[in-house]
Design a protein around this motif. Structure first.
Motif, short mmCIF file in Angstrom:
data_model
loop_
_atom_site.label_atom_id
_atom_site.label_comp_id
_atom_site.label_asym_id
_atom_site.label_seq_id
_atom_site.Cartn_x
_atom_site.Cartn_y
_atom_site.Cartn_z
N GLN A 26 0.85 -1.17 0.00
CA GLN A 26 0.00 0.00 0.00
C GLN A 26 0.90 1.23 0.00
OE1 GLN A 26 -2.71 0.08 3.29
NE2 GLN A 26 -4.19 1.27 2.15
N ALA A 27 0.67 2.11 -0.96
CA ALA A 27 1.50 3.31 -1.09
C ALA A 27 0.65 4.55 -0.90
CB ALA A 27 2.16 3.34 -2.46
N GLU A 40 -2.67 0.61 -4.35
CA GLU A 40 -2.29 -0.76 -4.00
C GLU A 40 -1.39 -1.26 -5.11
OE1 GLU A 40 -5.57 -3.33 -3.27
OE2 GLU A 40 -6.14 -2.31 -1.44
N ILE A 41 -0.25 -1.79 -4.72
CA ILE A 41 0.77 -2.18 -5.69
C ILE A 41 1.11 -3.65 -5.48
CG2 ILE A 41 3.15 -1.79 -6.44
CD1 ILE A 41 2.84 1.10 -5.38
N GLU A 42 1.17 -4.39 -6.57
CA GLU A 42 1.64 -5.77 -6.51
C GLU A 42 3.08 -5.79 -6.99
OE1 GLU A 42 0.85 -10.13 -8.52
OE2 GLU A 42 -0.64 -8.55 -8.77
N ALA A 43 3.98 -6.29 -6.14
CA ALA A 43 5.40 -6.31 -6.47
C ALA A 43 6.06 -7.49 -5.79
CB ALA A 43 6.07 -5.01 -6.03
N ASP A 44 7.22 -7.89 -6.31
CA ASP A 44 7.95 -9.02 -5.74
C ASP A 44 8.68 -8.63 -4.45
OD1 ASP A 44 7.18 -10.80 -7.73
OD2 ASP A 44 8.84 -10.20 -9.02
N THR A 45 9.21 -7.42 -4.42
CA THR A 45 9.98 -6.98 -3.25
C THR A 45 9.53 -5.58 -2.84
OG1 THR A 45 11.72 -5.96 -4.58
CG2 THR A 45 12.00 -8.31 -4.00
N LYS A 52 7.73 1.51 -8.09
CA LYS A 52 6.44 1.73 -8.74
C LYS A 52 5.72 2.92 -8.13
CE LYS A 52 5.63 -2.99 -10.30
NZ LYS A 52 4.74 -4.15 -10.24
N ALA A 53 5.79 3.06 -6.82
CA ALA A 53 5.16 4.20 -6.15
C ALA A 53 5.80 5.51 -6.61
CB ALA A 53 5.26 4.05 -4.63
N GLU A 54 7.11 5.52 -6.79
CA GLU A 54 7.79 6.71 -7.28
C GLU A 54 7.37 7.05 -8.71
OE1 GLU A 54 11.90 5.82 -6.73
OE2 GLU A 54 11.88 6.38 -4.61
N GLU A 55 7.16 6.01 -9.52
CA GLU A 55 6.68 6.23 -10.89
C GLU A 55 5.28 6.84 -10.88
OE1 GLU A 55 6.95 2.54 -13.02
OE2 GLU A 55 9.12 2.43 -12.78
N TYR A 56 4.41 6.34 -10.00
CA TYR A 56 3.07 6.90 -9.88
C TYR A 56 3.15 8.35 -9.43
CZ TYR A 56 1.17 2.13 -10.13
OH TYR A 56 0.84 0.86 -10.52
N ALA A 57 4.01 8.63 -8.47
CA ALA A 57 4.15 9.99 -7.97
C ALA A 57 4.63 10.93 -9.08
CB ALA A 57 5.12 10.01 -6.80
N SER A 59 4.16 10.58 -12.25
CA SER A 59 3.11 10.75 -13.26
C SER A 59 2.00 11.71 -12.80
CB SER A 59 2.50 9.40 -13.63
OG SER A 59 1.75 8.88 -12.56
N LEU A 60 1.90 11.98 -11.51
CA LEU A 60 0.88 12.90 -11.01
C LEU A 60 1.14 14.34 -11.43
CD1 LEU A 60 0.32 11.57 -7.38
CD2 LEU A 60 -1.25 11.38 -9.31
N GLY A 61 2.41 14.68 -11.55
CA GLY A 61 2.76 16.04 -11.95
C GLY A 61 2.53 17.08 -10.87
N VAL A 62 2.62 16.68 -9.61
CA VAL A 62 2.46 17.61 -8.49
C VAL A 62 3.72 17.56 -7.63
CG1 VAL A 62 -0.05 17.43 -8.44
CG2 VAL A 62 1.30 15.86 -7.08
N ASP A 63 3.84 18.53 -6.73
CA ASP A 63 4.99 18.56 -5.82
C ASP A 63 4.78 17.54 -4.71
OD1 ASP A 63 6.26 20.59 -7.26
OD2 ASP A 63 5.15 22.14 -6.17
#
Length: 73
Positions: A26-27, A40-45, A52-57, A59-63
């Motif tokens: 959970q991010a 909610e993220i599915e990941a191996d580690t 993945k959470a950093e990629e989502y962040a 892509s939001l385009g906010v500070d």
């Protein structure tokens, strides 16, 4: 007379054979405006989930203030 028989396919499936379980994380992405985005993220580690959470962040385009990632049990 026939009798219906139901068998479980899970015991013979590939998921059962490999002992594969989902690793859910959970991010929470916190912004400078006080908004919080939850994913909610599915990941191996844990490392993969954080990436993945950093990629989502990004892509939001906010500070972004900070990102929290937790392993869901």
């Amino acid at each position: 007379m026939t009798h219906p028989v139901q068998t479980s396919i899970i015991n013979h499936s590939r998921l059962y054979a490999n002992n594969y379980y989902l690793n859910l994380y959970q991010a929470f992405i916190n912004t400078e405006d006080g908004e919080v985005y939850e994913y909610e993220i599915e990941a191996d580690t844990f490392h993969d989930a954080t990436e993945k959470a950093e990629e989502y962040a990004f892509s939001l385009g906010v500070d972004i203030t900070y990102i929290e990632v937790y392993h869901m049990v």
